[in-house]
Design an enzyme around this catalytic site. Structure first.
Site, PDB file in Angstrom:
ATOM      1  N   ASP A   1      40.754  47.451  39.210  1.00  9.10           N
ATOM      2  CA  ASP A   1      39.818  46.336  39.426  1.00  9.10           C
ATOM      3  C   ASP A   1      38.454  46.878  39.871  1.00  9.10           C
ATOM      4  O   ASP A   1      38.376  47.657  40.830  1.00  9.10           O
ATOM      5  CB  ASP A   1      40.376  45.454  40.548  1.00  9.10           C
ATOM      6  CG  ASP A   1      40.272  43.977  40.254  1.00  9.10           C
ATOM      7  OD1 ASP A   1      39.672  43.601  39.216  1.00  9.10           O
ATOM      8  OD2 ASP A   1      40.800  43.188  41.056  1.00  9.10           O
TER       9      ASP A   1
ATOM     10  N   GLU B   1      42.971  32.518  36.838  1.00  6.18           N
ATOM     11  CA  GLU B   1      43.516  32.323  38.183  1.00  6.18           C
ATOM     12  C   GLU B   1      43.278  30.894  38.671  1.00  6.18           C
ATOM     13  O   GLU B   1      42.138  30.406  38.673  1.00  6.18           O
ATOM     14  CB  GLU B   1      42.869  33.334  39.147  1.00  6.18           C
ATOM     15  CG  GLU B   1      43.378  33.188  40.577  1.00  6.18           C
ATOM     16  CD  GLU B   1      43.059  34.364  41.482  1.00  6.18           C
ATOM     17  OE1 GLU B   1      42.505  35.379  41.004  1.00  6.18           O
ATOM     18  OE2 GLU B   1      43.360  34.267  42.684  1.00  6.18           O
TER      19      GLU B   1
ATOM     20  N   SER C   1      42.509  42.825  45.577  1.00  6.63           N
ATOM     21  CA  SER C   1      43.268  42.142  46.627  1.00  6.63           C
ATOM     22  C   SER C   1      43.828  43.159  47.620  1.00  6.63           C
ATOM     23  O   SER C   1      44.290  42.778  48.701  1.00  6.63           O
ATOM     24  CB  SER C   1      44.399  41.307  46.013  1.00  6.63           C
ATOM     25  OG  SER C   1      45.148  42.073  45.100  1.00  6.63           O
TER      26      SER C   1
END
Ligand code: KIV
Length: 278
Positions: free
Chosen positions: A64, A162, A26
């Protein structure tokens, strides 16, 4: 868990009680202004992971794996894992399981803890038709639970869920032995994760149902910046006490600075650092 992407924010997280840090992809959005996570690269992820590791060396840091980095073959996946772990990650995270369960197993067997990620998987934003809540039907929950089990069997130590309805998240959590970490997945999960900028109100206008904003930092920052700007323009900053005075009139401090001066007459960095307070 909280996301974090830079050194100074990591220092704040390091000082908090939060258990672990996700250097999420993100960051493509929060730190680089892209509209989704697809622009994150392994090099970007490694750079931000290294900065976070310096700021929060005592926290468990998950790096990530970015878009497609684990879908091009085992060597490419392991190169990406190597980069993130060398940058200071303690574990890696990847999205989905279909078609890469063997790669998850290989990473785990190489001694690297892997966190899974199911439900809304933002790297598949185009395949999913947008950033939408997932697993809204019984059939979709069945797929979710079976993929969750597959990730657990492949050796994942935890699983991010999520944007899934709380009933589905509960079903997955009850089924697995590994912990689930929810974001928009309700309370029946083992832990929660949110994005640093969202929690601190640094992303004004972003108000998904699942988000709780704990501080209006954007406003705090703009208020402080305007106060600084106003003080400079009115002449109120800097004051006399915020200015250095002439070397001869510094009561010996100037002499100390001369003593430490290097060959070319410039004070050493250490001397300057201690001098900067006087
Ligand atoms: O990249 C990220 O920040 C994430 C969290 C939202 C789980 O994957």
């Amino acid at each position: 868990m909280i996301t974090c992407y830079d050194y100074s924010s990591a220092r704040a997280v390091a000082d908090s009680n939060i258990d672990c840090i996700l250097v999420g992809d993100s960051l493509a959005m929060t730190m680089h202004g892209y509209s989704n996570t697809l622009s994150a690269t392994t090099a970007m992820m490694a750079l931000h992971t290294a900065a976070v590791a310096k700021g929060a060396p005592g926290k468990f840091i998950i790096g990530d794996l970015p878009f497609l980095s684990y879908r091009k073959g085992l060597k490419e996946a392991m190169d990406a894992v190597h980069e993130l772990m060398s940058a200071g990650a303690n574990a890696v995270k990847l999205e989905g399981v279909r078609g890469h369960a063997d790669i998850v197993r290989h990473i785990v067997d190489s001694g690297v803890p892997v966190m899974g990620h199911l439900g809304l998987t933002p790297q598949s934003v185009h395949g999913l038709g947008g950033m939408k809540v997932q697993a809204r039907t019984n059939a979709a929950v069945k797929v979710l639970t079976s993929e969750a089990r597959e990730l657990e069997d492949a050796g994942c130590f935890a699983l991010v869920l999520e944007c899934v309805p709380r009933q589905g998240a509960r079903r997955v959590t009850d089924l697995l032995r590994i912990p689930t970490i929810g974001i928009g997945a309700g309370t029946h999960v083992s832990g929660q994760v949110l994005v640093y900028q969202d929690v601190l109100g640094l992303n004004p206008g972003f108000k998904p149902k699942f988000l709780r904003v704990y501080a209006n930092t954007f406003e705090v920052i703009t208020t402080a910046l305007n106060a600084y700007d106003g003080d400079v323009k009115s002449g109120a900053f800097p004051s006399e006490s915020e200015s250095y005075s002439d070397l001869e009139s510094t009561n010996g401090k100037g002499a100390k600075r001369t003593e430490h001066a290097g060959k070319n007459g410039r004070a050493s960095r250490i001397t300057l650092a201690s001098d900067m307070n006087h």
